[in-house]
Design a protein around this motif. Structure first.
Motif, PDB file in Angstrom:
ATOM      1  N   ALA A 194       0.934  -1.079   0.005  1.00 16.05           N
ATOM      2  CA  ALA A 194       0.425   0.696  -0.498  1.00 16.05           C
ATOM      3  C   ALA A 194       0.506   1.336   0.079  1.00 16.05           C
ATOM      4  O   ALA A 194       1.595   1.313   0.743  1.00 16.05           O
ATOM      5  CB  ALA A 194      -0.937  -0.065   1.351  1.00 16.05           C
ATOM      6  N   PHE A 195       0.424   2.140  -0.841  1.00 18.77           N
ATOM      7  CA  PHE A 195       0.856   3.243  -0.856  1.00 18.77           C
ATOM      8  C   PHE A 195       0.069   4.449  -1.657  1.00 18.77           C
ATOM      9  O   PHE A 195      -0.594   4.260  -2.173  1.00 18.77           O
ATOM     10  CB  PHE A 195       2.035   3.780  -1.059  1.00 18.77           C
ATOM     11  CG  PHE A 195       2.314   3.844  -2.494  1.00 18.77           C
ATOM     12  CD1 PHE A 195       2.744   4.808  -3.498  1.00 18.77           C
ATOM     13  CD2 PHE A 195       2.228   3.337  -3.791  1.00 18.77           C
ATOM     14  CE1 PHE A 195       2.473   5.330  -4.798  1.00 18.77           C
ATOM     15  CE2 PHE A 195       2.111   2.573  -5.075  1.00 18.77           C
ATOM     16  CZ  PHE A 195       2.991   3.573  -5.826  1.00 18.77           C
ATOM     17  N   LEU A 196      -0.618   5.391  -0.981  1.00 21.54           N
ATOM     18  CA  LEU A 196      -0.839   6.502  -1.323  1.00 21.54           C
ATOM     19  C   LEU A 196      -2.486   6.232  -1.380  1.00 21.54           C
ATOM     20  O   LEU A 196      -2.909   6.598  -2.011  1.00 21.54           O
ATOM     21  CB  LEU A 196      -0.539   7.160  -3.084  1.00 21.54           C
ATOM     22  CG  LEU A 196       0.365   7.279  -3.191  1.00 21.54           C
ATOM     23  CD1 LEU A 196       0.742   7.706  -4.846  1.00 21.54           C
ATOM     24  CD2 LEU A 196       1.045   8.478  -2.993  1.00 21.54           C
ATOM     25  N   ASP A 197      -3.112   5.784  -0.082  1.00 19.39           N
ATOM     26  CA  ASP A 197      -3.863   4.525   0.237  1.00 19.39           C
ATOM     27  C   ASP A 197      -5.555   5.989   0.412  1.00 19.39           C
ATOM     28  O   ASP A 197      -6.548   6.332   0.468  1.00 19.39           O
ATOM     29  CB  ASP A 197      -4.310   4.274   1.221  1.00 19.39           C
ATOM     30  CG  ASP A 197      -3.366   2.348   1.332  1.00 19.39           C
ATOM     31  OD1 ASP A 197      -3.544   2.327  -0.018  1.00 19.39           O
ATOM     32  OD2 ASP A 197      -3.550   1.482   1.801  1.00 19.39           O
ATOM     33  N   ASP A 198      -4.726   7.084   0.718  1.00 18.31           N
ATOM     34  CA  ASP A 198      -5.499   8.196   1.258  1.00 18.31           C
ATOM     35  C   ASP A 198      -5.713   8.875   0.424  1.00 18.31           C
ATOM     36  O   ASP A 198      -6.548  10.254   0.212  1.00 18.31           O
ATOM     37  CB  ASP A 198      -5.027   9.322   3.014  1.00 18.31           C
ATOM     38  CG  ASP A 198      -3.269  10.045   2.116  1.00 18.31           C
ATOM     39  OD1 ASP A 198      -2.474   8.997   1.460  1.00 18.31           O
ATOM     40  OD2 ASP A 198      -2.952  10.861   2.772  1.00 18.31           O
ATOM     41  N   VAL A 221       9.471  13.047  -8.736  1.00 17.43           N
ATOM     42  CA  VAL A 221       8.917  12.497  -7.509  1.00 17.43           C
ATOM     43  C   VAL A 221       9.371  12.856  -6.576  1.00 17.43           C
ATOM     44  O   VAL A 221       9.293  14.166  -6.096  1.00 17.43           O
ATOM     45  CB  VAL A 221      11.673  11.997  -7.855  1.00 17.43           C
ATOM     46  CG1 VAL A 221      11.303  10.948  -6.569  1.00 17.43           C
ATOM     47  CG2 VAL A 221      11.574  11.556  -9.310  1.00 17.43           C
ATOM     48  N   VAL A 222       8.562  12.210  -5.733  1.00 19.85           N
ATOM     49  CA  VAL A 222       7.918  13.041  -4.141  1.00 19.85           C
ATOM     50  C   VAL A 222       8.137  11.855  -3.516  1.00 19.85           C
ATOM     51  O   VAL A 222       8.019  10.372  -3.564  1.00 19.85           O
ATOM     52  CB  VAL A 222       6.527  13.482  -4.204  1.00 19.85           C
ATOM     53  CG1 VAL A 222       6.549  14.208  -5.412  1.00 19.85           C
ATOM     54  CG2 VAL A 222       5.858  12.124  -4.343  1.00 19.85           C
ATOM     55  N   SER A 223       8.573  12.421  -1.675  1.00 17.45           N
ATOM     56  CA  SER A 223       8.669  11.950  -0.575  1.00 17.45           C
ATOM     57  C   SER A 223       6.974  11.667  -0.196  1.00 17.45           C
ATOM     58  O   SER A 223       6.776  12.416   0.743  1.00 17.45           O
ATOM     59  CB  SER A 223       9.772  11.760   0.175  1.00 17.45           C
ATOM     60  OG  SER A 223      10.851  11.608  -0.558  1.00 17.45           O
ATOM     61  N   VAL A 224       6.135  10.558   0.220  1.00 18.16           N
ATOM     62  CA  VAL A 224       5.384  10.029   1.176  1.00 18.16           C
ATOM     63  C   VAL A 224       5.157   9.307   2.451  1.00 18.16           C
ATOM     64  O   VAL A 224       6.593   8.760   2.160  1.00 18.16           O
ATOM     65  CB  VAL A 224       3.396   9.630   0.227  1.00 18.16           C
ATOM     66  CG1 VAL A 224       4.309  10.749  -0.908  1.00 18.16           C
ATOM     67  CG2 VAL A 224       4.314   8.173  -0.286  1.00 18.16           C
ATOM     68  N   SER A 225       5.150   9.279   3.547  1.00 15.50           N
ATOM     69  CA  SER A 225       4.962   8.759   4.213  1.00 15.50           C
ATOM     70  C   SER A 225       3.044   7.588   4.415  1.00 15.50           C
ATOM     71  O   SER A 225       2.205   8.096   3.275  1.00 15.50           O
ATOM     72  CB  SER A 225       4.619   9.647   6.222  1.00 15.50           C
ATOM     73  OG  SER A 225       3.460  10.009   5.836  1.00 15.50           O
ATOM     74  N   GLY A 226       3.473   6.872   5.184  1.00 14.96           N
ATOM     75  CA  GLY A 226       2.047   6.427   5.291  1.00 14.96           C
ATOM     76  C   GLY A 226       2.377   4.686   4.967  1.00 14.96           C
ATOM     77  O   GLY A 226       1.929   4.143   5.323  1.00 14.96           O
ATOM     78  N   ASP A 227       4.147   3.693   5.481  1.00 19.16           N
ATOM     79  CA  ASP A 227       4.613   2.786   5.164  1.00 19.16           C
ATOM     80  C   ASP A 227       3.748   2.117   6.426  1.00 19.16           C
ATOM     81  O   ASP A 227       4.854   1.062   6.814  1.00 19.16           O
ATOM     82  CB  ASP A 227       5.929   2.338   4.126  1.00 19.16           C
ATOM     83  CG  ASP A 227       6.216   2.588   4.518  1.00 19.16           C
ATOM     84  OD1 ASP A 227       6.869   3.531   5.574  1.00 19.16           O
ATOM     85  OD2 ASP A 227       7.723   2.001   4.045  1.00 19.16           O
ATOM     86  N   GLY A 228       4.539   2.817   7.275  1.00 16.11           N
ATOM     87  CA  GLY A 228       4.463   2.153   9.198  1.00 16.11           C
ATOM     88  C   GLY A 228       5.637   2.410   9.218  1.00 16.11           C
ATOM     89  O   GLY A 228       6.304   1.467  10.960  1.00 16.11           O
ATOM     90  N   SER A 229       6.697   2.114   8.553  1.00 18.28           N
ATOM     91  CA  SER A 229       8.098   1.351   9.433  1.00 18.28           C
ATOM     92  C   SER A 229       8.732   2.727   9.625  1.00 18.28           C
ATOM     93  O   SER A 229      10.117   2.381   9.497  1.00 18.28           O
ATOM     94  CB  SER A 229       8.760   1.080   7.518  1.00 18.28           C
ATOM     95  OG  SER A 229       9.030   1.226   6.238  1.00 18.28           O
ATOM     96  N   GLY A 230       8.878   3.856   8.871  1.00 15.57           N
ATOM     97  CA  GLY A 230       9.726   4.992  10.060  1.00 15.57           C
ATOM     98  C   GLY A 230      10.412   5.529   8.628  1.00 15.57           C
ATOM     99  O   GLY A 230      11.020   6.362   8.542  1.00 15.57           O
ATOM    100  N   ALA A 231      10.504   5.380   7.482  1.00 12.98           N
ATOM    101  CA  ALA A 231      11.195   5.119   6.323  1.00 12.98           C
ATOM    102  C   ALA A 231      10.138   5.260   5.030  1.00 12.98           C
ATOM    103  O   ALA A 231       9.956   4.750   4.900  1.00 12.98           O
ATOM    104  CB  ALA A 231      12.564   4.254   6.105  1.00 12.98           C
ATOM    105  N   PRO A 232      10.758   6.855   4.495  1.00 12.19           N
ATOM    106  CA  PRO A 232       8.891   6.819   3.593  1.00 12.19           C
ATOM    107  C   PRO A 232       9.414   6.100   2.716  1.00 12.19           C
ATOM    108  O   PRO A 232      10.508   7.147   1.921  1.00 12.19           O
ATOM    109  CB  PRO A 232       8.883   8.634   4.075  1.00 12.19           C
ATOM    110  CG  PRO A 232      10.096   9.071   4.567  1.00 12.19           C
ATOM    111  CD  PRO A 232      11.089   7.976   5.239  1.00 12.19           C
ATOM    112  N   PRO A 233       8.847   5.935   1.740  1.00 10.05           N
ATOM    113  CA  PRO A 233       9.214   5.823   0.798  1.00 10.05           C
ATOM    114  C   PRO A 233       9.436   6.803  -0.660  1.00 10.05           C
ATOM    115  O   PRO A 233       8.793   7.567  -1.176  1.00 10.05           O
ATOM    116  CB  PRO A 233       7.390   4.759   0.081  1.00 10.05           C
ATOM    117  CG  PRO A 233       6.542   5.472   0.819  1.00 10.05           C
ATOM    118  CD  PRO A 233       7.733   5.517   2.125  1.00 10.05           C
TER     119      PRO A 233
END
Length: 521
Positions: A194-198, A221-233
């Motif tokens: 999952a990413f960009l789920d919102d 190229v952008v950085s978004v958070s939300g993978d829960g790992s602490g390392a933004p994809p």
């Protein structure tokens, strides 16, 4: 010749080795490095202080070390030297280079064997070869993926494979496809974590990473958070453009920043262009299919509405001809018969149009049942008697020794009805002959319809089975719109058979049909 002392020669050789760009080395059979030239330190990153504790094992992978030790052992025992050979070299900082090695085993003054060799750096060549192979593999995969995209049977099927094929092609973690619907950008397909789920639905007029990237019209190229790992994809956003402007957005995510290097970005842009073309073509095809369905429904409705009044016209005409509504004089009789013939011709045209419509829409199905030609022929004769040109010439039938077969009786009647009707239309003298026989060896039903009519010119012959095609000879201008022979050929092919024609102007035509069939018994 002047004398040069051995010590001087040794110094000259060592000076030469010190200044060469290739690595010179000496090590014992245990792999301990005993001597190296300055190029060794430049290429490996080690220093002179490191040399006393260095072993060949520190410079090679375990597999390469074992293979090299085996080559040295062979050289010691047999004198056979298996060089040159390429191996990876592990530098002091852990990076890897590639070198081509050439070595020999010599005997030292104390009688111990030593390995003396040269190594030439081939890292650039190796990397270039790798990039060429990798680029060739990418091009091959891109072709496969493009073929898969453009072969998708429907738009829904295409959308399902776009994200999966993109991940396969680029080796990235996740993919999402967004398409424009009115003023909104909506998620159309997804594959991977999952990413960009919102952001499953975004108003184009709003401000955000998706709408901004689409309006910009260039890869972002952008950085978004939300993978829960602490390392933004790291996310790559690729606008999709069609002939009339933006159609959507393709997004790829890779947790490792290095996974979205310039090479991957360029390849993702190439893939995005393929996706845009495939989506636009699929949408056009969907529109064509929708229009074709509307056309089919329209034809079916109109044809039904036309047949009803035609049946009424034919019915009342028959009543008048039979005198039920009163006596008619010869002139009235002739006029009524013309009305009847025209109505029947129009009814035949409507039926042919409906048959072609069913064929084109894939709704004409094969229905296998017992097929008795000698029972079918009397039914066809009753229909031929309604033909406007019936009675002009004799109609001969021969189906001797044809057994009852398994086939599609209605399709065979359609074939004979159109071929014989065509012959009746263009034959004024001579005869029309219809023959049938069964080829038991080939398991084929063979039908032949021959006439002595006006014939078909050599120019028209190759096109005679085309839709709306009729002979250009004025003598063949006898009504119809050119659907009969086209319908026959399509039905014959639907049944797995073949049709051919031989014709000569002023002599006549001969149609030859073969259809696969098995005895009913």
């Amino acid at each position: 010749m002047p004398f040069v002392a051995p010590a001087a020669i040794e110094r000259l050789w060592w000076e030469l080795l010190s200044n060469t760009g290739d690595v010179f080395y000496v090590h014992d059979l245990d792999g301990r490095l005993l001597a190296v030239n300055p190029a060794f330190y430049r290429e490996t990153g080690y220093s002179e202080a490191d040399l006393p504790r260095l072993n060949v094992r520190d410079l090679l992978s375990p597999d390469d070390y074992e293979a090299n030790a085996a080559r040295v052992a062979t050289a010691v025992s047999t004198g056979e030297v298996v060089y040159p050979i390429e191996m990876a070299v592990i530098r002091k900082d852990g990076s890897v280079g590639y070198a081509e090695f050439a070595a020999a085993v010599i005997t030292a003054e104390d009688g111990q064997p030593l390995v003396v060799g040269l190594a030439r750096d081939v890292t650039r060549r190796k990397l270039a070869d790798f990039e060429l192979r990798e680029a060739a593999a990418f091009q091959t995969t891109l072709v496969e993926v493009s073929l898969a995209l453009h072969s998708a049977p429907t738009l829904d099927a295409l959308l399902e494979m776009i994200c999966a094929q993109g991940r396969r092609l680029l080796g990235l973690s996740s993919a999402r496809l967004f398409l424009l619907h009115g003023d909104d950008l909506e998620l159309a397909a997804e594959d991977g974590p999952a990413f960009l789920d919102d952001l499953r639905r975004v108003a184009l007029k709003s401000s955000g990473i998706l709408s901004d990237a689409l309006r910009a019209g260039v890869p972002t190229v952008v950085s978004v958070s939300g993978d829960g790992s602490g390392a933004p994809p790291t996310t790559l956003l690729l606008p999709l453009s069609g002939r009339r402007g933006a159609i959507g957005l393709l997004a790829f995510s890779e947790p490792m920043t290095a996974g979205l290097d310039e090479r991957i970005r360029q390849r993702a842009e190439i893939y995005a262009m393929q996706v845009a073309v495939a989506v636009e073509n699929a949408r056009l095809l969907e529109d064509l299919r929708r229009a074709d369905r509307l056309k089919s429904d329209f034809l079916a409705s109109v044809s039904h509405d036309l047949r009803t009044p035609l049946n009424v016209i034919v019915g009342y005409t028959d009543l008048q001809l039979e005198g039920v509504l009163g006596t008619v004089n010869p002139e009235q009789d002739n006029a009524l018969r013309r009305v009847r013939a025209t109505a029947l011709s129009l009814a035949g045209l409507i039926n042919a149009t409906l048959d072609v419509n069913r064929l084109e829409a894939g709704r004409m199905l094969i229905e296998v049942a017992p097929l008795d030609l000698n029972a079918i022929w009397p039914e066809l004769l009753l229909q031929f008697e309604e033909h406007p040109d019936w009675g002009s010439v004799p109609l001969q039938w021969d189906a001797t020794d044809v057994p009852v077969l398994m086939g599609d009786p209605e399709k065979v009647k359609l074939i004979l009805r159109n071929l014989v009707g065509n012959a009746l239309k263009f034959t004024r003298t001579g005869a029309i002959t219809v023959t049938a026989h069964y080829d038991r060896t080939a398991r084929m039903l063979v039908l032949d319809v021959a006439d002595t009519g006006s014939g078909i010119s050599e120019t028209d012959l190759p096109h005679i089975f085309g839709m709306f095609r009729q002979g250009s000879d004025p003598s063949r201008a006898r009504g119809g719109v050119g659907l009969g022979l086209y319908l026959v050929k399509r039905v014959v092919e639907l049944l797995g058979g073949s049709i051919s024609v031989q014709s000569q102007l002023g002599v006549g035509s001969h149609f030859h049909v073969t259809l696969p069939a098995s005895p009913a018994s």
